[in-house]
Every structure is written in C-alpha cells, then in structure tokens.
Enzyme design. Structure first.
Site, mmCIF file in Angstrom:
data_model
loop_
_atom_site.group_PDB
_atom_site.id
_atom_site.type_symbol
_atom_site.label_atom_id
_atom_site.label_comp_id
_atom_site.label_asym_id
_atom_site.label_seq_id
_atom_site.Cartn_x
_atom_site.Cartn_y
_atom_site.Cartn_z
ATOM 1 N N ALA A 101 0.811 -1.117 0.014
ATOM 2 C CA ALA A 101 -0.002 0.091 0.114
ATOM 3 C C ALA A 101 0.895 1.337 0.038
ATOM 4 C CB ALA A 101 -0.980 0.009 1.189
ATOM 5 N N ASN A 102 0.149 2.449 -0.046
ATOM 6 C CA ASN A 102 0.809 3.710 0.102
ATOM 7 C C ASN A 102 0.482 4.422 1.162
ATOM 8 O OD1 ASN A 102 2.469 3.790 -2.593
ATOM 9 N ND2 ASN A 102 0.496 4.096 -3.517
ATOM 10 N N ARG A 103 1.255 5.197 1.806
ATOM 11 C CA ARG A 103 0.969 6.044 2.825
ATOM 12 C C ARG A 103 -0.206 7.152 2.646
ATOM 13 N NH1 ARG A 103 4.519 4.300 6.972
ATOM 14 N NH2 ARG A 103 6.552 3.347 6.088
ATOM 15 N N ALA A 153 -3.560 7.762 -4.003
ATOM 16 C CA ALA A 153 -2.059 7.001 -4.237
ATOM 17 C C ALA A 153 -2.283 5.422 -4.631
ATOM 18 C CB ALA A 153 -1.537 7.227 -2.974
#
Length: 413
Positions: A212-214, A278
């Site tokens: 995942a992305n933050r 994102a």
C-alpha cells in the site's frame, strides 16, 4: 429533530428498523411512510412498535386526507430521508411523478431531502439510474452511498449496498447543519458531475498482508466536499481510509487498483475528474490464498506486475473523456520537474504536485503545499489547510470548465 422517513421496497428495508432505533438515541423523532412494496419486506406493525407512532401507507386515506395529510407530512418534519431509495422510487421522484403517498410527499415537500440508494449493482450503474441521480442532485437532493459489497442475491457483488445506518444519520445531521448555516447546492458546479478518487489501494500478498501507499485520503475527501459545496453531484471512489464520507456525496469503497479502475469506469461520464488517490504502481502476481509462513528457506519470492494506470486511461479516452482531468503527483524530490513530466506522460490537463517527503508533511497531515502544473506554466500556492487547497482547486476548475463550455458554444455558432 423531526424526521420523515420514507421506506421503499428493497431488501435493505430491514435496516430501517435499526435506523429508527438509532435515530431515537440521537434525539431524532421519526415518522414513517412505507410504500406498498416496502410492506413485502417488513411489516408496518414492526415499524410502529419501534417508532412509537403510526405508519402512513395510503395516499387516499379518508382519516388523514381530510386535512390534506400528504402536505402536512411533508411540512411538519425538519428533513426527509428515503432509506432505502430504490431505482423505481428515484426514477419517479426525478421525473416528478406522484402516484402514491411517498412520491406525493416528496413532490410536495419544501424540506431538505437525503436519499440512501440500495439496489443491484447493475441497476445502480445503469445509465437511466445515473441520469435520475444526476437530475435529483441538480434538484437539491443529497445522497449517502451506495457502498460496495456483497448483495443479497447469491453471487452478486458490487456498488449498490445501502450505506450503514451510522453513516446515514451522520449525513442527515450534516445536511441539516449545512441548512442552518445557509449552505446551498446552488453554485458554480450546479448540474455537473465530479468524479474524485482518494486514499491508497491495498494490493494483497496473502490474506493478511498487502502492499500500500501512505495516503490518509484527507485531500481527496476535502476535494469531494469542495465540489459538493459548489453544487456538483460527486462520486468519490475511495480506497481504505479511516474517514467518514462527506455528507451528500456518493462514496464507492474499493480495495485494489483494479477495483478502483472498474469503479472509475462505472462512474463515468463526468464533467471533471480529480485523481488524488495514491494508487499502488504494482501488485503481487503470485498472491497466496493462505498466510505465508516463515520457513528455513528464507524470504518468499514475490513477483510483481504493473497495475492499470487509471489517470492515463481516463485522460486518453476517445469518447466520454471528462472535460477537465486533474491528476496528483506525490513527489519526494524534484517536485516541479517530475510533475511536468507526469503531465506530458499521462495526458491530463492539470497536475497538482506536492512534496510527500517527511519534511513536506503532506502524507497524513492537515496542510499541503501544492504546485498547479498546466501546459502554460506552474502556479505555486502557499501552504494551506487541505480543505482550503480543495476549495481553491475546485473554484479554479469550475472557472476553467465554464470557460471551456463557453468556447465550445461560441465555436458551434
């Protein structure tokens, strides 16, 4: 608060019983209208037992209509909530039909209306339903949901589940708060459809791990709220975040990049598309159906494959392309230069570039410092709260859309 609840005929009608109970916990007194079809799923007796009031079902009721009951019902409440709102009821309301008590009250009401759609995903995505939703939104009706998930029918899944009861009540209270503060749906984007993506995507490694992305989703949710405040009908396609959807918008919850791409495609056409999400660039090609265990053989070999490029895909559409496509660029270095390259590579109209390094503080924070990159140059804004960035961005988008529409009309003469 006095609420008039209209229950129409869908399997989600059973949730209305919990809605009445939870509304009472919030100090909301609920009076209920049930359509004939709703009675096939829950009984008026059950609703009366929970609401503590009689249920209204008939338009031509001699006892009620001696004092024009449908007008009285529509005026005595502070707000009208339709939950569930079926495709049939929405179609009637969008076209001003009044052939039963529910639709007559909706037509006669001068109070704010919130609808919680619930139907099969194919019915929700059908062009007729989307046209009716757009018309109702243009008329000032607000929406909460539907959400993605499993349907009552075996093997059916997608966007169509009625929003959860706490979310509906939150949206109801927000709608009334907006009315008290003088907020209105009339604005520069009235009658327009704005599509927004937000949050991260989760790409499964196994049932308990993912890539995942933050992203917190805060900027995207702020953009959705800003577009709504300008009068737009808003579809928010959101990855997994810990945020409540702004009241009066349609949120579609997704997990993976492929899910998001499908939801975006289903939400089109739109006048403006803003891609703040994102999206993970890669996903695991060899996802495990079971949790991967540590073994003496060492770390597992994860094979990665590219995810679909949602922004570029929409920007390059030959038909149905939004008039204004806005992408976001999360950069940690050479922010402006990388954003210029992304603008050319993706084929979108604007890129909103921000510094997501630890020093930039954009990831998860409440402020943002952005650069608006267009083909004719770059505008750098001062550091602002994300809601202010969103308001300013959508105001400029509305201006640009209005200008492009005027140009098109001029050329057609």
């Amino acid at each position: 608060m006095r609420l008039l609840l209209i229950i129409s005929g869908g399997i989600a009608a059973y949730k209305s019983l919990d809605l009445i109970r939870r509304a009472r916990e919030r100090g909301i007194a609920t009076r209920v209208i049930m359509t004939k079809a709703a009675g096939a799923f829950i009984t008026p007796l059950a609703v009366e037992a929970i609401s503590g009031d009689r249920v209204f079902t008939e338009l031509f009721d001699r006892e009620d209509e001696h004092d024009i009951g449908h007008i009285r019902l529509s005026r005595e409440a502070d707000a009208v909530l339709v939950a569930p709102a079926t495709a049939d009821l929405m179609a009637k309301a969008a076209n001003g039909l009044a052939d039963d008590l529910a639709t007559t009250v909706l037509l006669a009401s001068n109070k704010p209306v919130l609808m919680a759609p619930a139907m099969n995903p194919q019915m929700w995505s059908h062009s007729a339903t989307q046209r009716n939703t757009a018309q109702l939104a243009a008329d000032g009706v607000r929406f909460i949901g539907p959400e993605a998930g499993e349907m009552a029918e075996r093997g059916e899944a997608g966007v169509g589940r009625m929003a959860e009861v706490p979310h509906i009540l939150d949206a109801l209270e927000d709608m009334l708060a907006d009315g008290a503060s003088g907020a209105t749906r009339d604005g520069a984007l009235a009658g327009r459809h704005v599509l927004v993506t937000a949050g991260p995507t989760h790409e499964a490694i196994d049932p308990v791990r993912y890539i995942a992305n933050r992203s917190s989703g805060k900027q995207g949710y702020a953009v959705a709220a800003a577009a709504r405040d300008l009068g737009a009908r808003v579809t928010l396609v959101s990855g997994p975040v810990q945020l409540e959807a702004p009241a009066g918008i349609e949120r579609v919850s997704v997990e993976s990049a492929r899910d998001m791409a499908a939801a975006v495609d289903a939400a089109l056409p739109a006048d403006i598309a803003v891609f703040t999400a994102a999206v993970a660039d890669w996903r695991v090609d060899n996802t495990s159906g079971q949790k991967m265990k540590k073994t003496a053989e060492g770390t597992p070999d994860l094979s990665l494959t590219e995810n679909p490029d949602i922004l570029a895909g929409v920007a390059s559409r030959k038909s149905g392309r939004p008039k204004l496509v806005i992408g976001f660029a999360a950069e940690t270095e050479n922010v402006e230069a990388n954003a210029r390259q992304k603008l050319a590579r993706k084929g979108c109209d604007w890129i909103v570039a921000n510094d997501v390094s630890a020093a930039g503080g954009a990831m998860g924070g409440d402020d943002n410092l952005v650069h608006i990159v267009r083909s004719d140059g770059i505008a750098t804004w001062p550091r602002l709260a994300k809601r202010e960035v969103a308001a300013r961005l959508m105001a400029e988008a509305a201006d640009a859309l209005g200008a492009s529409t005027a140009d098109a009309r001029q050329k057609s003469r």
